[in-house]
Enzyme design. Structure first.
Site, short mmCIF file in Angstrom:
data_model
loop_
_atom_site.label_atom_id
_atom_site.label_comp_id
_atom_site.label_asym_id
_atom_site.label_seq_id
_atom_site.Cartn_x
_atom_site.Cartn_y
_atom_site.Cartn_z
N ASN A 93 0.85 -1.19 0.00
CA ASN A 93 0.00 0.00 0.00
C ASN A 93 0.88 1.24 0.00
O ASN A 93 1.97 1.23 0.59
CB ASN A 93 -0.86 0.00 1.27
CG ASN A 93 -1.76 1.22 1.37
OD1 ASN A 93 -2.40 1.62 0.40
ND2 ASN A 93 -1.83 1.82 2.56
N HIS A 153 0.83 5.11 1.29
CA HIS A 153 0.07 5.94 2.23
C HIS A 153 0.73 7.32 2.32
O HIS A 153 1.95 7.41 2.49
CB HIS A 153 0.05 5.26 3.60
CG HIS A 153 -0.73 6.05 4.61
ND1 HIS A 153 -2.11 6.07 4.64
CD2 HIS A 153 -0.33 6.86 5.61
CE1 HIS A 153 -2.51 6.87 5.61
NE2 HIS A 153 -1.46 7.37 6.22
N SER A 183 4.70 6.77 2.68
CA SER A 183 5.20 5.47 3.13
C SER A 183 4.65 4.38 2.22
O SER A 183 3.49 4.44 1.80
CB SER A 183 4.73 5.17 4.56
OG SER A 183 5.16 6.18 5.45
N ASP A 190 -2.84 0.61 7.86
CA ASP A 190 -1.65 1.42 7.60
C ASP A 190 -0.50 1.11 8.57
O ASP A 190 0.23 2.01 8.99
CB ASP A 190 -1.99 2.92 7.67
CG ASP A 190 -3.02 3.33 6.63
OD1 ASP A 190 -3.03 2.73 5.54
OD2 ASP A 190 -3.82 4.23 6.91
C1 GRF Z 1 -2.22 8.84 -2.87
O1 GRF Z 1 -1.90 10.03 -2.20
C2 GRF Z 1 -1.94 7.64 -2.01
O2 GRF Z 1 -0.87 7.82 -1.14
C3 GRF Z 1 -3.22 7.51 -1.22
O3 GRF Z 1 -4.24 7.86 -2.12
C4 GRF Z 1 -3.72 8.74 -3.10
C5 GRF Z 1 -4.05 8.16 -4.45
O4 GRF Z 1 -3.74 9.04 -5.48
N1 GRF Z 1 -3.35 6.19 -0.66
P1 GRF Z 1 -3.89 8.59 -6.98
O5 GRF Z 1 -5.31 8.05 -7.16
O6 GRF Z 1 -2.86 7.56 -7.27
O7 GRF Z 1 -3.69 9.84 -7.78
#
Ligand code: GRF
Length: 215
Positions: free
Chosen positions: A107, A109, A136, A145
């Site tokens: 994932n 985050h 992260s 997370d």
């Molecule tokens: C990113 O900031 C990621 O860290 C979080 O959700 C957002 C997704 O952005 N989990 P995108 O859809 O890839 O533009």
């Protein structure tokens, strides 16, 4: 070549960054399917226009989280990926999936975990006047997370920065570090062994990748 499945809920800019690196051959992988719980996710359009198989499993069509996850599990099993990438997937997975695929799901985050798990990380950084923020990437466990950390990218915050600008800079950092990590996983340079992240042939051996970006 590794088979990657993406789970998304929104725009899919991280998905796009990985698609681009797969196309140039920088990442030795095939994105075999992009799954979204949100039928309107723009990431689905991105995947379609690249000729990648897509699947919408709308959580609103299922009465419980378990029923939704059963459907998701069934589909993922059919696709049989080597790696499952959560990139802006806004549902919490049940242990049925996180246990079955432990070590195979990662994932991204938008915070420097363990700081700010969950939502609204950017506004928390601003509210608390943190001097740094970041991204992260971790293996997914049953705890939200909180699975084993693979990599982090740090950026400096700016005085009185608008949240939109901060989010944009975090995204820029994500688009740098995420392809790097996915490439290393696809090259079998990073793997999870009994909850410990192992790095092969890297100076960081045993310690997560820690980068600083001027973005
Ligand atoms: C990113 O900031 C990621 O860290 C979080 O959700 C957002 C997704 O952005 N989990 P995108 O859809 O890839 O533009």
């Amino acid at each position: 070549m590794k088979r990657i499945v993406f789970l998304i809920s929104g725009n899919g800019t991280n998905l796009q960054a990985i698609i681009d690196k797969c196309k140039t051959g920088d990442i030795n992988a095939n994105i075999v399917s992009v799954i979204s719980n949100n039928p309107d996710a723009f990431g689905i359009e991105r995947a379609k226009s690249e000729g990648i198989e897509t699947k919408v499993i709308n959580h609103r069509d299922y009465e419980t989280r378990d029923l939704f996850d059963n459907e998701l599990f069934k589909y993922i099993k059919e696709v049989n990926p080597d790696l499952i990438v959560l990139a802006g997937f806004m549902r919490i997975l049940t242990p049925k999936i996180t246990d079955s695929y432990f070590g195979k799901i990662i994932n991204i985050h938008p915070s420097l975990l363990p700081k700010y798990p969950g939502l609204d990380t950017h506004s928390k950084v601003i509210e608390n006047k943190d001097s740094s923020h970041g991204v992260s990437i971790h293996y997914v466990s049953n705890e939200l997370d909180a699975g084993p950390l693979i990599a982090q990218a740090t950026i400096k915050t700016k005085d009185k920065e608008a949240i939109e600008d901060l989010i944009e800079r975090v995204h820029a950092a994500e688009h740098k570090i995420f392809p790097k990590v996915i490439k290393l996983i696809c090259d079998n340079q990073i793997l999870l062994n009994s909850e410990k992240v192992i790095f092969h042939d890297l100076e960081t051996n045993g310690v997560h990748i820690d980068e600083y970006y001027e973005v």
